[in-house]
Design a protein around this motif. Structure first.
Motif, mmCIF file in Angstrom:
data_model
loop_
_atom_site.group_PDB
_atom_site.id
_atom_site.type_symbol
_atom_site.label_atom_id
_atom_site.label_comp_id
_atom_site.label_asym_id
_atom_site.label_seq_id
_atom_site.Cartn_x
_atom_site.Cartn_y
_atom_site.Cartn_z
ATOM 1 N N GLY A 221 0.795 -1.225 0.000
ATOM 2 C CA GLY A 221 0.000 0.000 0.000
ATOM 3 C C GLY A 221 0.830 1.279 0.000
ATOM 4 O O GLY A 221 0.291 2.365 -0.178
ATOM 5 N N GLU A 222 2.126 1.148 0.226
ATOM 6 C CA GLU A 222 2.978 2.348 0.231
ATOM 7 C C GLU A 222 3.555 2.576 -1.168
ATOM 8 O O GLU A 222 3.588 1.672 -1.985
ATOM 9 C CB GLU A 222 4.150 2.162 1.194
ATOM 10 C CG GLU A 222 3.754 1.827 2.603
ATOM 11 C CD GLU A 222 3.553 3.069 3.451
ATOM 12 O OE1 GLU A 222 4.393 3.977 3.367
ATOM 13 O OE2 GLU A 222 2.536 3.113 4.164
ATOM 14 N N ILE A 223 4.027 3.777 -1.399
ATOM 15 C CA ILE A 223 4.672 4.047 -2.680
ATOM 16 C C ILE A 223 6.101 4.537 -2.447
ATOM 17 O O ILE A 223 6.414 5.061 -1.378
ATOM 18 C CB ILE A 223 3.882 5.085 -3.507
ATOM 19 C CG1 ILE A 223 3.890 6.470 -2.845
ATOM 20 C CG2 ILE A 223 2.447 4.621 -3.720
ATOM 21 C CD1 ILE A 223 3.368 7.576 -3.740
ATOM 22 N N ILE A 224 6.952 4.327 -3.462
ATOM 23 C CA ILE A 224 8.311 4.865 -3.316
ATOM 24 C C ILE A 224 8.400 6.266 -3.932
ATOM 25 O O ILE A 224 9.319 7.009 -3.665
ATOM 26 C CB ILE A 224 9.400 3.958 -3.922
ATOM 27 C CG1 ILE A 224 9.185 3.788 -5.424
ATOM 28 C CG2 ILE A 224 9.494 2.621 -3.224
ATOM 29 C CD1 ILE A 224 10.486 3.693 -6.157
ATOM 30 N N GLY A 225 7.420 6.583 -4.787
ATOM 31 C CA GLY A 225 7.444 7.919 -5.369
ATOM 32 C C GLY A 225 6.480 8.055 -6.522
ATOM 33 O O GLY A 225 5.653 7.173 -6.772
ATOM 34 N N LEU A 226 6.589 9.175 -7.217
ATOM 35 C CA LEU A 226 5.708 9.459 -8.343
ATOM 36 C C LEU A 226 6.540 9.674 -9.596
ATOM 37 O O LEU A 226 7.665 10.181 -9.530
ATOM 38 C CB LEU A 226 4.916 10.744 -8.084
ATOM 39 C CG LEU A 226 3.891 10.744 -6.964
ATOM 40 C CD1 LEU A 226 3.353 12.157 -6.765
ATOM 41 C CD2 LEU A 226 2.748 9.775 -7.271
ATOM 42 N N ILE A 227 5.965 9.316 -10.719
ATOM 43 C CA ILE A 227 6.639 9.599 -11.985
ATOM 44 C C ILE A 227 5.705 10.412 -12.878
ATOM 45 O O ILE A 227 4.523 10.102 -12.983
ATOM 46 C CB ILE A 227 7.157 8.304 -12.661
ATOM 47 C CG1 ILE A 227 7.849 8.625 -13.984
ATOM 48 C CG2 ILE A 227 6.072 7.258 -12.857
ATOM 49 C CD1 ILE A 227 8.802 7.555 -14.454
#
Ligand code: ADP
Ligand code: MG
Length: 341
Positions: A221-227
């Motif tokens: 459910g977590e993200i490492i970032g956005l692109i």
């Protein structure tokens, strides 16, 4: 054990409540299709037809799934697998088979659409035991795209192979949905997300780049970032969603290395591929996962318009490697912001 899909995609755009962007209005719908969740967002000024278009896209997704999936006994693929030869008049199905042969060749067989027997033997979604070595060896002798003989629209399978297009079909279906939006309805600004295989048409509201989240493979459910991206396809393959754990506590996931016959042990936990087609990004994500971050990165750099982000863990520290065109900065919340140069 089947772990619920929750892949990439908290698209930042979702969070925006504002609907209007100039003349264009934003429409979105989520539902299930292709054995996963399907979300479609598009911008149009044709408010009368928006609902109908959504209906049509979801019906088309089911229809394509019914033609392409080997999980469907009535599909054209299942018919080919059982009859061993078939005249395939369905353009999309034939195209997908041809494309999969090409991608198998490009990736030196890491992506291999002929692994049906091996995949069935592992049956990751229902199994919890590791198959015997002899059985794996036996299945490995019936694989390879040399066994797919195509003459016009006549397709024949040799060497007792059967096809499984699980690593490319979802991408292909999404490309077809995108084509429908563009060609029939002249809608150019859209996002189609099928369980983490994403096609981005144009820009958000025609104005700014889409923002797609990249999942953290280590924290559900977590993200490492956005692109930030426009007009391309982005697909992630990982080992953190579909796997089983045997009685010794070892994890066996669903991406099989055709060299060994076992789930790939390349050290990669997630790979994201960006290219101009979803089917290509889909197949390459599977192949690059197997190649590993070093060989995979070198491969992606050599391919035209193909970018990749690899996530691995070294000495318990997350390591992210990406192709040169992808730039990244870390924000205050320790999340990455990726852009494409
Ligand atoms: P997902 O469906 O999770 O997005 P992928 O696109 O990586 O995953 O495809 C994985 C599926 O592809 C597997 O479930 C299996 O059906 C098939 N598959 C597994 N290994 C390979 C391989 N080396 N080449 C081609 N297809 C594969
Ligand atoms: Mg894939």
């Amino acid at each position: 054990m089947l772990i619920k899909r929750a892949l990439i995609v908290a698209v930042a755009a979702f969070l925006l409540l504002s609907c209007r962007a100039g003349e264009l209005k934003r429409y979105n719908r989520s539902g299930s299709a292709m054995g996963t969740s399907l979300t479609v967002i598009f911008f149009t000024d044709d408010s009368k037809r928006a609902n109908e278009i959504m209906d049509e896209l979801f019906i088309l997704a089911d229809d394509l799934e019914n033609r392409l999936s080997t999980k469907k006994a009535e599909s054209i693929l299942s018919e080919l697998n059982s009859k061993r030869e078939l005249v395939i008049k369905d353009k999309v199905v034939l195209e997908t088979i041809k494309e999969s042969i090409e991608l198998a060749k490009v990736t030196d067989g890491r992506f291999d659409p002929s692994l049906y027997h091996l995949i069935k033997l592992w049956d990751i979604e229902n199994n919890s035991a590791v198959p015997g070595e002899e059985a794996i060896k036996d299945r490995l002798s019936h694989r390879g795209v040399e066994g797919i003989i195509i003459d016009g629209n006549h397709v024949r399978l040799e060497n007792n192979i059967k096809l499984d297009l699980g690593a490319i079909a979802k991408g292909k279906i999404i490309d077809e949905l995108a084509r429908r939006l563009q060609e029939r309805y002249h809608i150019d600004n859209f996002l189609i997300n099928g369980g983490g295989d994403i096609r981005l048409g144009g820009r958000y509201g025609g104005l700014r780049k889409w923002k797609v989240a990249v999942a953290d493979p280590y924290n559900n459910g977590e993200i490492i970032g956005l692109i930030e991206l426009e007009n391309c396809s982005i697909v992630t393959s990982g080992n953190y969603e579909r796997y089983f754990i045997d009685e010794k506590g070892d994890r066996y996931h669903h991406i099989i290395d055709p060299e060994t016959g076992y789930p790939s042990q390349s050290g990669v936990d997630s790979v994201t591929v960006i290219s101009d087609s979803t089917s290509r990004s889909d197949a390459l994500a599977t192949a690059l996962f197997i190649m590993g971050s070093e060989a995979g990165l070198a491969f992606a750099e050599k391919q035209k318009d193909t970018e990749a982000i690899f996530i691995t863990k070294v000495d318990n520290k997350i390591e992210i490697k990406q192709t040169e065109r992808i730039k990244s900065t870390l924000n205050n919340e320790k999340k990455w912001n990726f852009t494409l140069e």
